[in-house]
Design an enzyme around this catalytic site. Structure first.
Site, PDB file in Angstrom:
ATOM      1  N   PHE A  15       0.890  -1.102   0.387  1.00  0.00           N
ATOM      2  CA  PHE A  15      -0.354  -0.802  -0.269  1.00  0.00           C
ATOM      3  C   PHE A  15       0.943   1.449   0.051  1.00  0.00           C
ATOM      4  O   PHE A  15       0.221   2.386   0.094  1.00  0.00           O
ATOM      5  CB  PHE A  15      -0.633   0.414   1.229  1.00  0.00           C
ATOM      6  CG  PHE A  15      -2.188  -0.296   0.716  1.00  0.00           C
ATOM      7  CD1 PHE A  15      -2.183  -1.383  -0.054  1.00  0.00           C
ATOM      8  CD2 PHE A  15      -2.927  -0.926   1.841  1.00  0.00           C
ATOM      9  CE1 PHE A  15      -3.478  -2.170   0.376  1.00  0.00           C
ATOM     10  CE2 PHE A  15      -4.265  -1.285   2.748  1.00  0.00           C
ATOM     11  CZ  PHE A  15      -4.721  -2.537   0.848  1.00  0.00           C
ATOM     12  N   SER A  16       2.689   1.042  -0.312  1.00  0.00           N
ATOM     13  CA  SER A  16       2.745   2.196   0.430  1.00  0.00           C
ATOM     14  C   SER A  16       3.038   3.567  -0.393  1.00  0.00           C
ATOM     15  O   SER A  16       2.345   4.698  -0.863  1.00  0.00           O
ATOM     16  CB  SER A  16       4.930   1.499   0.903  1.00  0.00           C
ATOM     17  OG  SER A  16       4.444   1.223   2.073  1.00  0.00           O
ATOM     18  N   THR A  60      10.813  -3.362   2.050  1.00  0.00           N
ATOM     19  CA  THR A  60       9.594  -4.597   2.614  1.00  0.00           C
ATOM     20  C   THR A  60      10.336  -5.972   2.137  1.00  0.00           C
ATOM     21  O   THR A  60      11.283  -6.198   2.161  1.00  0.00           O
ATOM     22  CB  THR A  60       8.403  -4.616   2.128  1.00  0.00           C
ATOM     23  OG1 THR A  60       6.986  -5.490   2.360  1.00  0.00           O
ATOM     24  CG2 THR A  60       8.187  -4.028   0.705  1.00  0.00           C
ATOM     25  N   LYS A  64      13.997  -7.250   5.032  1.00  0.00           N
ATOM     26  CA  LYS A  64      14.002  -6.109   5.560  1.00  0.00           C
ATOM     27  C   LYS A  64      15.457  -6.351   7.049  1.00  0.00           C
ATOM     28  O   LYS A  64      15.864  -6.049   7.662  1.00  0.00           O
ATOM     29  CB  LYS A  64      13.336  -6.523   7.192  1.00  0.00           C
ATOM     30  CG  LYS A  64      11.700  -5.412   6.512  1.00  0.00           C
ATOM     31  CD  LYS A  64      10.453  -5.842   7.211  1.00  0.00           C
ATOM     32  CE  LYS A  64       9.383  -4.981   6.709  1.00  0.00           C
ATOM     33  NZ  LYS A  64       8.352  -3.986   7.196  1.00  0.00           N
ATOM     34  N   ASN A  85      13.609  -1.207   8.519  1.00  0.00           N
ATOM     35  CA  ASN A  85      12.458  -1.045   6.987  1.00  0.00           C
ATOM     36  C   ASN A  85      11.953   0.200   6.702  1.00  0.00           C
ATOM     37  O   ASN A  85      11.708   0.629   5.890  1.00  0.00           O
ATOM     38  CB  ASN A  85      11.084  -1.332   7.612  1.00  0.00           C
ATOM     39  CG  ASN A  85      10.603  -0.070   8.523  1.00  0.00           C
ATOM     40  OD1 ASN A  85      11.177   0.527   9.278  1.00  0.00           O
ATOM     41  ND2 ASN A  85       8.826   0.081   8.812  1.00  0.00           N
ATOM     42  N   GLY A 123      11.023 -13.586  11.498  1.00  0.00           N
ATOM     43  CA  GLY A 123      11.544 -13.049  10.044  1.00  0.00           C
ATOM     44  C   GLY A 123      11.445 -11.015  10.976  1.00  0.00           C
ATOM     45  O   GLY A 123      11.522 -10.966  11.781  1.00  0.00           O
ATOM     46  N   ALA A 125       9.747  -8.871  10.462  1.00  0.00           N
ATOM     47  CA  ALA A 125       8.740  -7.783  11.266  1.00  0.00           C
ATOM     48  C   ALA A 125       8.950  -9.111  12.541  1.00  0.00           C
ATOM     49  O   ALA A 125       8.541  -7.654  13.975  1.00  0.00           O
ATOM     50  CB  ALA A 125       6.633  -8.411  10.593  1.00  0.00           C
ATOM     51  N   LEU A 200       0.038  -8.518  11.719  1.00  0.00           N
ATOM     52  CA  LEU A 200       0.925  -7.652  10.882  1.00  0.00           C
ATOM     53  C   LEU A 200       0.070  -7.259   9.046  1.00  0.00           C
ATOM     54  O   LEU A 200      -0.240  -6.278   8.511  1.00  0.00           O
ATOM     55  CB  LEU A 200       2.128  -7.587  11.051  1.00  0.00           C
ATOM     56  CG  LEU A 200       2.705  -7.368  12.439  1.00  0.00           C
ATOM     57  CD1 LEU A 200       1.973  -8.126  14.011  1.00  0.00           C
ATOM     58  CD2 LEU A 200       3.979  -7.614  12.167  1.00  0.00           C
ATOM     59  N   TYR A 202      -1.822  -6.390   6.024  1.00  0.00           N
ATOM     60  CA  TYR A 202      -3.208  -5.146   5.787  1.00  0.00           C
ATOM     61  C   TYR A 202      -3.976  -5.445   4.621  1.00  0.00           C
ATOM     62  O   TYR A 202      -4.701  -5.162   4.334  1.00  0.00           O
ATOM     63  CB  TYR A 202      -2.809  -3.684   6.255  1.00  0.00           C
ATOM     64  CG  TYR A 202      -1.723  -3.901   5.132  1.00  0.00           C
ATOM     65  CD1 TYR A 202      -1.804  -3.499   4.385  1.00  0.00           C
ATOM     66  CD2 TYR A 202      -0.346  -3.581   5.622  1.00  0.00           C
ATOM     67  CE1 TYR A 202      -0.343  -3.081   3.107  1.00  0.00           C
ATOM     68  CE2 TYR A 202       0.914  -3.990   4.943  1.00  0.00           C
ATOM     69  CZ  TYR A 202       0.594  -3.460   3.528  1.00  0.00           C
ATOM     70  OH  TYR A 202       1.535  -3.410   3.097  1.00  0.00           O
TER      71      TYR A 202
HETATM   72  N1  LIG Z   1       1.246  -3.356   9.139  1.00  0.00           N
HETATM   73  C1  LIG Z   1       2.326  -3.575   8.540  1.00  0.00           C
HETATM   74  O1  LIG Z   1       3.194  -1.954   8.976  1.00  0.00           O
HETATM   75  C2  LIG Z   1       3.641  -4.335   8.175  1.00  0.00           C
HETATM   76  C3  LIG Z   1       5.015  -3.872   8.777  1.00  0.00           C
HETATM   77  C4  LIG Z   1       5.398  -4.877   8.531  1.00  0.00           C
HETATM   78  C5  LIG Z   1       5.728  -6.380   8.356  1.00  0.00           C
HETATM   79  N2  LIG Z   1       4.039  -6.980   8.018  1.00  0.00           N
HETATM   80  C6  LIG Z   1       3.948  -8.219   7.512  1.00  0.00           C
HETATM   81  O2  LIG Z   1       3.745  -8.461   8.109  1.00  0.00           O
HETATM   82  C7  LIG Z   1       4.531  -9.974   7.819  1.00  0.00           C
HETATM   83  C8  LIG Z   1       5.780 -10.311   7.784  1.00  0.00           C
HETATM   84  O3  LIG Z   1       6.375  -9.176   6.843  1.00  0.00           O
HETATM   85  P1  LIG Z   1       8.472  -9.473   7.403  1.00  0.00           P
HETATM   86  O4  LIG Z   1       9.148  -8.911   6.831  1.00  0.00           O
HETATM   87  O5  LIG Z   1       8.638 -10.875   8.797  1.00  0.00           O
HETATM   88  O6  LIG Z   1       8.883 -10.959   6.289  1.00  0.00           O
HETATM   89  P2  LIG Z   1       9.878 -12.053   6.138  1.00  0.00           P
HETATM   90  O7  LIG Z   1      11.196 -11.868   6.217  1.00  0.00           O
HETATM   91  O8  LIG Z   1       9.683 -12.271   4.831  1.00  0.00           O
HETATM   92  O9  LIG Z   1       9.196 -13.104   7.320  1.00  0.00           O
HETATM   93  C9  LIG Z   1       8.259 -13.875   7.412  1.00  0.00           C
HETATM   94  C10 LIG Z   1       8.811 -14.624   8.370  1.00  0.00           C
HETATM   95  O10 LIG Z   1       7.625 -15.789   8.489  1.00  0.00           O
HETATM   96  C11 LIG Z   1       7.026 -17.194   8.118  1.00  0.00           C
HETATM   97  N3  LIG Z   1       7.326 -17.790   6.984  1.00  0.00           N
HETATM   98  C12 LIG Z   1       6.896 -17.088   6.185  1.00  0.00           C
HETATM   99  N4  LIG Z   1       6.717 -18.405   4.630  1.00  0.00           N
HETATM  100  C13 LIG Z   1       6.245 -18.800   5.335  1.00  0.00           C
HETATM  101  C14 LIG Z   1       5.247 -20.214   5.073  1.00  0.00           C
HETATM  102  N5  LIG Z   1       4.860 -20.230   4.335  1.00  0.00           N
HETATM  103  N6  LIG Z   1       4.219 -20.276   5.826  1.00  0.00           N
HETATM  104  C15 LIG Z   1       4.614 -20.695   8.179  1.00  0.00           C
HETATM  105  N7  LIG Z   1       5.420 -19.202   8.654  1.00  0.00           N
HETATM  106  C16 LIG Z   1       6.305 -18.768   6.943  1.00  0.00           C
HETATM  107  C17 LIG Z   1       9.067 -16.962   8.440  1.00  0.00           C
HETATM  108  O11 LIG Z   1       9.070 -17.510  10.066  1.00  0.00           O
HETATM  109  P3  LIG Z   1       9.827 -19.107   9.881  1.00  0.00           P
HETATM  110  O12 LIG Z   1      10.999 -19.760   9.178  1.00  0.00           O
HETATM  111  O13 LIG Z   1      10.523 -19.006  11.529  1.00  0.00           O
HETATM  112  O14 LIG Z   1       8.268 -20.029   9.600  1.00  0.00           O
HETATM  113  C18 LIG Z   1       9.578 -15.700   8.071  1.00  0.00           C
HETATM  114  O15 LIG Z   1      11.028 -15.435   8.581  1.00  0.00           O
HETATM  115  C19 LIG Z   1       3.866  -9.711   6.010  1.00  0.00           C
HETATM  116  O16 LIG Z   1       2.722 -10.201   5.957  1.00  0.00           O
HETATM  117  C20 LIG Z   1       4.198  -8.147   6.383  1.00  0.00           C
HETATM  118  O17 LIG Z   1       3.517  -7.557   4.837  1.00  0.00           O
HETATM  119  C21 LIG Z   1       3.136  -5.413   7.923  1.00  0.00           C
END
Ligand SMILES: NC(=O)c1ccc[n+]([C@@H]2O[C@H](COP(=O)([O-])OP(=O)(O)OC[C@H]3O[C@@H](n4cnc5c(N)ncnc54)[C@H](OP(=O)(O)O)[C@@H]3O)[C@@H](O)[C@H]2O)c1
Length: 240
Positions: A15-16, A60, A64, A85, A123, A125, A200, A202
């Site tokens: 959405f950014s 994103t 990150k 971020n 991860g 977030a 998290l 949206y």
């Molecule tokens: N609302 C906001 O402002 C905001 C801000 C930041 C992030 N977010 C949202 O938060 C979410 C995570 O973001 P991120 O940057 O942390 O992503 P990321 O670095 O890709 O990490 C996500 C973590 O989720 C787990 N994962 C990934 N794919 C998976 C799957 N298929 N099944 C189960 N677990 C899975 C993994 O942990 P494990 O390997 O330990 O299972 C991974 O480390 C995203 O949906 C993002 O849009 C929202």
């Protein structure tokens, strides 16, 4: 014209661009927001060179954590969390990393700080969530697909474990746009009216995870408040 942008892959869910483009129009700012959908972070330096008016970037999924090795400097919070971020292009061209997810998270979690928490995912977030909960003395356990990264795997989650963690936070991309028919693998029958489920994500505004929580009478929070607060915090950093 000053430029700002978003680095990630894929960016279809984000959405950014819409958020900042609308903000620039509304506030009469001579700025432009660009999406940099890259499948290799090593092109980040080329992006900076090719866009001399670029003043800042949001970062994103999935970069990150990986972005850190491409930066020259980190602010103290980003350094502690090891997740970034927001990047500011300093006047001399050096890149400094920040984490404004913290500010967005504090705004949302201030509505739900209670008991102990389960954090799904490990991860970038998740690391920001861990930082905020630690700061507010909220105990938590991590749930990961990988037994070495978390306290529990999804298979190990019993109804008793879920019942004893009134706050459950989805920090995985499971349930995000394009995967809306998926939810983290939890024993949802153990969710009660005493629980708060915070996703998290949206987009969609109500994920299947939150729907399951609502079905059980739990309080539900999505990622929109966090999204807006972290974006405004990034804007303050770029504008300083
Ligand atoms: N609302 C906001 O402002 C905001 C801000 C930041 C992030 N977010 C949202 O938060 C979410 C995570 O973001 P991120 O940057 O942390 O992503 P990321 O670095 O890709 O990490 C996500 C973590 O989720 C787990 N994962 C990934 N794919 C998976 C799957 N298929 N099944 C189960 N677990 C899975 C993994 O942990 P494990 O390997 O330990 O299972 C991974 O480390 C995203 O949906 C993002 O849009 C929202």
């Amino acid at each position: 014209m000053k430029q700002f942008g978003l680095v990630g892959h894929p960016l279809g869910h984000s959405f950014s661009k819409a958020y900042f483009t609308e903000k620039f129009e509304r506030e009469g700012l001579d700025c432009e927001y660009l999406n940099f959908d890259i499948d290799d972070l090593s092109s980040i330096r080329n992006i900076i060179t090719e866009h001399p008016d670029l003043k800042g970037l949001n970062v994103t999924v999935p970069y990150k954590e990986a972005i850190i090795s491409h930066l020259d400097e980190l602010d103290s919070v980003a350094n502690e969390i090891k997740a970034v971020n927001t990047v500011k292009v300093l006047p001399d061209g050096r890149l400094k990393g920040f984490n404004t997810d913290i500010i967005g998270l504090e705004k949302t979690l201030s509505m739900a700080m209670a008991g102990s928490a389960l954090i799904l995912g490990t991860g970038g977030a998740s690391k920001a969530v861990q930082y905020v909960l630690t700061k507010h003395y909220i105990p938590f356990h991590l749930v990961s697909r990988n037994p070495e990264k978390g306290d529990f795997t999804y298979k190990e989650l019993t109804p008793e474990i879920v019942a004893s963690h009134p706050l459950i936070i989805n920090a995985t991309p499971v349930g995000m746009a394009l995967r809306v028919n998926k939810a983290p693998d939890l024993p949802y029958d153990a969710i009660t009216t005493q629980h708060t489920l915070f996703d998290l994500i949206y987009n969609p505004e109500e994920t299947l995870f939150l729907q399951h929580g609502r079905d059980k009478g739990a309080r539900t929070l999505n990622g929109l408040t966090m999204l807006h607060a972290q974006a405004e915090a990034a804007w303050r950093i770029w504008s300083e």
